[in-house]
Scaffold this motif. Structure first.
Motif, PDB file in Angstrom:
ATOM      1  N   LEU A 127      57.198  61.160  15.757  1.00  0.00           N
ATOM      2  CA  LEU A 127      57.104  62.431  16.906  1.00  0.00           C
ATOM      3  C   LEU A 127      56.484  62.072  18.067  1.00  0.00           C
ATOM      4  N   PHE A 128      56.264  62.308  19.455  1.00  0.00           N
ATOM      5  CA  PHE A 128      54.885  61.364  20.161  1.00  0.00           C
ATOM      6  C   PHE A 128      55.332  62.854  21.018  1.00  0.00           C
ATOM      7  N   ASP A 129      54.098  63.784  21.601  1.00  0.00           N
ATOM      8  CA  ASP A 129      54.388  64.769  22.752  1.00  0.00           C
ATOM      9  C   ASP A 129      52.569  64.439  22.796  1.00  0.00           C
ATOM     10  N   ILE A 130      52.331  65.209  24.033  1.00  0.00           N
ATOM     11  CA  ILE A 130      50.614  65.926  24.404  1.00  0.00           C
ATOM     12  C   ILE A 130      50.508  67.198  23.593  1.00  0.00           C
TER      13      ILE A 130
ATOM     14  N   THR B 131      55.975  62.866  38.361  1.00  0.00           N
ATOM     15  CA  THR B 131      56.527  63.515  38.072  1.00  0.00           C
ATOM     16  C   THR B 131      57.008  62.023  36.749  1.00  0.00           C
ATOM     17  N   ASN B 132      57.877  62.180  36.757  1.00  0.00           N
ATOM     18  CA  ASN B 132      58.414  61.779  35.375  1.00  0.00           C
ATOM     19  C   ASN B 132      58.343  60.621  35.240  1.00  0.00           C
ATOM     20  N   ALA B 133      58.190  59.414  37.207  1.00  0.00           N
ATOM     21  CA  ALA B 133      57.936  58.535  36.872  1.00  0.00           C
ATOM     22  C   ALA B 133      56.662  57.794  36.563  1.00  0.00           C
ATOM     23  N   GLY B 134      55.673  58.238  36.903  1.00  0.00           N
ATOM     24  CA  GLY B 134      54.332  58.611  36.426  1.00  0.00           C
ATOM     25  C   GLY B 134      54.272  58.414  34.618  1.00  0.00           C
ATOM     26  N   ILE B 135      55.271  59.525  33.904  1.00  0.00           N
ATOM     27  CA  ILE B 135      54.476  59.462  32.370  1.00  0.00           C
ATOM     28  C   ILE B 135      55.294  58.131  32.235  1.00  0.00           C
ATOM     29  N   VAL B 136      56.127  58.414  32.795  1.00  0.00           N
ATOM     30  CA  VAL B 136      57.276  56.993  32.306  1.00  0.00           C
ATOM     31  C   VAL B 136      56.426  55.261  32.079  1.00  0.00           C
TER      32      VAL B 136
ATOM     33  N   ALA C 110      58.919  65.803  22.546  1.00  0.00           N
ATOM     34  CA  ALA C 110      58.715  66.621  21.532  1.00  0.00           C
ATOM     35  C   ALA C 110      59.049  68.253  21.784  1.00  0.00           C
ATOM     36  N   GLY C 111      60.099  67.573  23.388  1.00  0.00           N
ATOM     37  CA  GLY C 111      60.401  69.559  23.642  1.00  0.00           C
ATOM     38  C   GLY C 111      62.032  69.325  23.463  1.00  0.00           C
ATOM     39  N   GLY C 112      62.242  70.131  24.698  1.00  0.00           N
ATOM     40  CA  GLY C 112      63.680  70.657  24.664  1.00  0.00           C
ATOM     41  C   GLY C 112      64.731  69.554  23.969  1.00  0.00           C
ATOM     42  N   ILE C 113      65.148  68.105  24.546  1.00  0.00           N
ATOM     43  CA  ILE C 113      65.551  67.304  24.061  1.00  0.00           C
ATOM     44  C   ILE C 113      65.220  66.786  22.680  1.00  0.00           C
ATOM     45  N   GLY C 114      64.192  66.532  22.894  1.00  0.00           N
ATOM     46  CA  GLY C 114      63.517  65.059  22.035  1.00  0.00           C
ATOM     47  C   GLY C 114      63.418  66.088  20.171  1.00  0.00           C
TER      48      GLY C 114
ATOM     49  N   SER D 138      64.452  60.370  30.527  1.00  0.00           N
ATOM     50  CA  SER D 138      64.118  60.480  31.125  1.00  0.00           C
ATOM     51  C   SER D 138      64.127  60.742  32.593  1.00  0.00           C
ATOM     52  N   ASN D 139      64.650  61.476  33.022  1.00  0.00           N
ATOM     53  CA  ASN D 139      64.841  61.758  34.950  1.00  0.00           C
ATOM     54  C   ASN D 139      64.362  61.329  35.315  1.00  0.00           C
ATOM     55  N   PRO D 140      64.374  61.089  36.420  1.00  0.00           N
ATOM     56  CA  PRO D 140      66.036  60.426  37.466  1.00  0.00           C
ATOM     57  C   PRO D 140      66.099  58.628  36.246  1.00  0.00           C
TER      58      PRO D 140
ATOM     59  N   ILE E  64      63.262  57.720  24.383  1.00  0.00           N
ATOM     60  CA  ILE E  64      62.239  58.147  25.638  1.00  0.00           C
ATOM     61  C   ILE E  64      62.767  59.961  26.734  1.00  0.00           C
ATOM     62  N   PRO E  65      62.830  61.300  26.295  1.00  0.00           N
ATOM     63  CA  PRO E  65      62.786  62.107  26.571  1.00  0.00           C
ATOM     64  C   PRO E  65      61.880  62.380  27.125  1.00  0.00           C
ATOM     65  N   ALA E  66      60.554  61.910  26.968  1.00  0.00           N
ATOM     66  CA  ALA E  66      59.370  62.824  27.609  1.00  0.00           C
ATOM     67  C   ALA E  66      59.754  63.170  29.509  1.00  0.00           C
ATOM     68  N   GLY E  67      58.767  64.355  29.599  1.00  0.00           N
ATOM     69  CA  GLY E  67      59.038  63.807  30.729  1.00  0.00           C
ATOM     70  C   GLY E  67      58.989  65.512  31.273  1.00  0.00           C
ATOM     71  N   VAL E  68      59.270  66.343  32.393  1.00  0.00           N
ATOM     72  CA  VAL E  68      59.634  67.935  32.300  1.00  0.00           C
ATOM     73  C   VAL E  68      61.182  67.821  33.301  1.00  0.00           C
ATOM     74  N   PRO E  69      61.724  68.559  32.903  1.00  0.00           N
ATOM     75  CA  PRO E  69      62.920  68.660  33.361  1.00  0.00           C
ATOM     76  C   PRO E  69      63.230  69.487  35.329  1.00  0.00           C
ATOM     77  N   ARG E  70      64.693  69.543  35.811  1.00  0.00           N
ATOM     78  CA  ARG E  70      63.829  70.598  37.207  1.00  0.00           C
ATOM     79  C   ARG E  70      63.901  71.884  37.682  1.00  0.00           C
TER      80      ARG E  70
ATOM     81  N   ALA F 105      69.725  70.544  30.643  1.00  0.00           N
ATOM     82  CA  ALA F 105      70.585  69.903  29.904  1.00  0.00           C
ATOM     83  C   ALA F 105      69.815  70.014  27.786  1.00  0.00           C
ATOM     84  N   THR F 106      69.884  70.432  27.515  1.00  0.00           N
ATOM     85  CA  THR F 106      69.017  70.103  25.681  1.00  0.00           C
ATOM     86  C   THR F 106      69.794  69.395  25.087  1.00  0.00           C
ATOM     87  N   LEU F 107      70.248  70.600  24.413  1.00  0.00           N
ATOM     88  CA  LEU F 107      71.122  70.755  23.597  1.00  0.00           C
ATOM     89  C   LEU F 107      72.560  69.232  23.193  1.00  0.00           C
TER      90      LEU F 107
HETATM   91  N1  APR Z   1      53.560  61.981  26.697  1.00  0.00           N
HETATM   92  C1  APR Z   1      54.771  62.587  25.795  1.00  0.00           C
HETATM   93  N2  APR Z   1      55.858  63.930  26.043  1.00  0.00           N
HETATM   94  C2  APR Z   1      55.209  64.746  27.357  1.00  0.00           C
HETATM   95  C3  APR Z   1      54.679  63.411  28.328  1.00  0.00           C
HETATM   96  C4  APR Z   1      53.596  62.751  28.181  1.00  0.00           C
HETATM   97  N3  APR Z   1      52.768  61.719  29.146  1.00  0.00           N
HETATM   98  N4  APR Z   1      54.651  64.542  29.131  1.00  0.00           N
HETATM   99  C5  APR Z   1      54.796  65.599  29.110  1.00  0.00           C
HETATM  100  N5  APR Z   1      55.915  65.420  27.746  1.00  0.00           N
HETATM  101  C6  APR Z   1      56.781  66.271  27.028  1.00  0.00           C
HETATM  102  C7  APR Z   1      56.271  67.438  27.079  1.00  0.00           C
HETATM  103  O1  APR Z   1      54.759  68.201  26.796  1.00  0.00           O
HETATM  104  C8  APR Z   1      57.940  68.147  26.557  1.00  0.00           C
HETATM  105  O2  APR Z   1      57.333  68.257  25.246  1.00  0.00           O
HETATM  106  O3  APR Z   1      58.060  65.953  27.048  1.00  0.00           O
HETATM  107  C9  APR Z   1      58.520  67.036  26.853  1.00  0.00           C
HETATM  108  C10 APR Z   1      60.154  67.304  27.902  1.00  0.00           C
HETATM  109  O4  APR Z   1      60.029  69.035  27.186  1.00  0.00           O
HETATM  110  P1  APR Z   1      61.607  69.701  27.914  1.00  0.00           P
HETATM  111  O5  APR Z   1      60.170  70.062  28.756  1.00  0.00           O
HETATM  112  O6  APR Z   1      61.807  70.631  27.374  1.00  0.00           O
HETATM  113  O7  APR Z   1      62.152  68.722  28.750  1.00  0.00           O
HETATM  114  P2  APR Z   1      63.779  68.427  28.308  1.00  0.00           P
HETATM  115  O8  APR Z   1      64.760  69.518  28.604  1.00  0.00           O
HETATM  116  O9  APR Z   1      63.515  67.973  27.077  1.00  0.00           O
HETATM  117  O10 APR Z   1      63.457  66.781  29.233  1.00  0.00           O
HETATM  118  C11 APR Z   1      62.545  66.162  29.915  1.00  0.00           C
HETATM  119  O11 APR Z   1      64.668  64.378  29.824  1.00  0.00           O
HETATM  120  O12 APR Z   1      67.090  64.379  30.589  1.00  0.00           O
HETATM  121  C12 APR Z   1      66.262  64.741  31.581  1.00  0.00           C
HETATM  122  O13 APR Z   1      65.396  65.251  33.071  1.00  0.00           O
HETATM  123  C13 APR Z   1      65.491  65.522  31.420  1.00  0.00           C
HETATM  124  O14 APR Z   1      63.488  64.780  32.479  1.00  0.00           O
HETATM  125  C14 APR Z   1      63.877  65.417  31.573  1.00  0.00           C
HETATM  126  C15 APR Z   1      63.362  65.215  30.395  1.00  0.00           C
END
Ligand code: APR
Length: 317
Positions: free
Chosen positions: A34-37, A95-100, A11-15, A120-122, A77-83, A224-226
């Motif tokens: 809504l799930f996030d850490i 990072t994202n491969a491990g999360i996914v 639930a970050g920028g995209i979620g 989640s990218n890539p 599933i948009p969890a992960g880190v953006p670049r 990109a988030t919105l």
């Molecule tokens: N489980 C759930 N959520 C997680 C985990 C996890 N293991 N690890 C990280 N997150 C959460 C973060 O806490 C954060 O709230 O994922 C959210 C990601 O939000 P942002 O950092 O704002 O990133 P965002 O712009 O939303 O992009 C997320 O989508 O398009 C892709 O490239 C982008 O891979 C990226 C992903």
């Protein structure tokens, strides 16, 4: 008559905006998890005050992941880190491969029959990772796994509309291939519009690398988030409508596909008709111009490598 639970993981920028859009879909969604850490209790409390029949709950931390997923029919599933600056694509991948992979394990355990929408990218690698994990658990259904590439067609409509001085809503562009740079193959020749060589080259580049415009404008703070949230919600809503039995819904998406299997490309995006059981009919690429044939030739080896990288990540783990 129905009670569909949708879970959003990350639930970050995209979620967050994606969840907001789904909160407004009271006809299609009954429960939104809504799930996030981090952050989810606050975001869910905030969303829950919007007067629609969608019941919103926040789940925070790994120990609440199972509860977030139980009963979910659609998992976005948009969890992960953006670049970010200083990060290589490879850092992002690891990072994202491990999360996914971890989220896929939890999905296999808690809601194996759900439909999974990967943002989640890539995406070219995270979708194969998700498939491989589900396979390991014996619960993989290729009709239920989607890489969300909707933003590529959303951008294509916008950019073509600007060039043609037309309402972008009236412009449909078929974009095939994968979801990054040279793997994105816009088929402008199928729009029925005419372009000069310069327009075609500039539009193709802009559709392939549009994401970079946002990364640059955000000065390295994210991607990109919105626009991604709108694109993700559009795909989720289309799928939910198709699950309800609405016919003839077609969206572009990156799925396990027969289209280029003969060339060793197991996952590929084309237009896909959605139905009550997910993927109903995968459309072919269609007629290509010489220019597009060359784009596709460049796409194939890159996409194959991206897919292999995802599969190898799971196999070596
Ligand atoms: N489980 C759930 N959520 C997680 C985990 C996890 N293991 N690890 C990280 N997150 C959460 C973060 O806490 C954060 O709230 O994922 C959210 C990601 O939000 P942002 O950092 O704002 O990133 P965002 O712009 O939303 O992009 C997320 O989508 O398009 C892709 O490239 C982008 O891979 C990226 C992903």
């Amino acid at each position: 008559a129905y009670a569909r639970k949708v879970a959003v993981l990350g639930a970050g920028g995209i979620g967050q905006p994606l969840s907001l859009l789904l909160k407004n879909e009271g006809k299609l969604v009954s429960k939104l998890a809504l799930f996030d850490i981090v952050n989810t209790p606050g975001v869910a409390a905030d969303l829950s005050h919007i007067a629609t029949p969608v019941d919103v709950k926040g789940y925070k931390g790994t120990e609440e992941l199972d509860a977030a997923l139980q009963g979910a029919e659609v998992v976005v599933i948009p969890a992960g880190v953006p670049r970010k600056p200083g990060m290589t694509r490879d850092d992002l991948f690891k990072t994202n491969a491990g999360i996914v992979k971890n989220l896929a394990e939890a999905c296999a355990k808690n809601c194996p029959k759900a439909h999974f929408l990967i943002i989640s990218n890539p995406v070219n690698s995270t979708v194969p990772i998700f498939a491989e994990v589900l396979k390991k658990h014996g619960v993989y259904n290729p009709k239920h796994l989607f890489g969300v590439t909707t933003l590529d067609v959303v951008r294509a409509s916008t950019f073509v509309g600007q060039v043609k001085k037309a309402n972008p809503e009236s412009i449909k562009v078929h974009v095939v291939g994968g979801h990054s740079g040279p793997t994105i193959v816009p088929l402008l020749s199928q729009t029925g519009l005419t372009f000069t060589d310069e327009e075609r080259a500039a539009l193709t580049y802009r559709i392939q690398y549009g994401g970079d415009e946002v990364v640059k404008a955000k000065d390295g703070t994210g991607s990109a988030t919105l626009s991604m949230a709108v694109a993700g919600a559009r795909f989720a809503v289309s799928l939910l409508k198709a699950l309800e039995g609405e016919k003839g819904i077609v969206e572009p998406t990156f799925v396990e596909s027969p289209v280029l299997k003969a060339q060793g490309v197991d996952f590929f995006a084309t237009k896909v008709e959605l139905g009550k059981d997910g993927v109903e009919k995968i459309h072919p690429i269609g007629a290509l111009s010489k220019y597009e044939e060359e784009l596709l030739e460049k796409c194939v080896p890159e996409l194959k490598a991206n897919i292999k990288k995802g599969l190898d990540f799971v196999k070596s783990a």
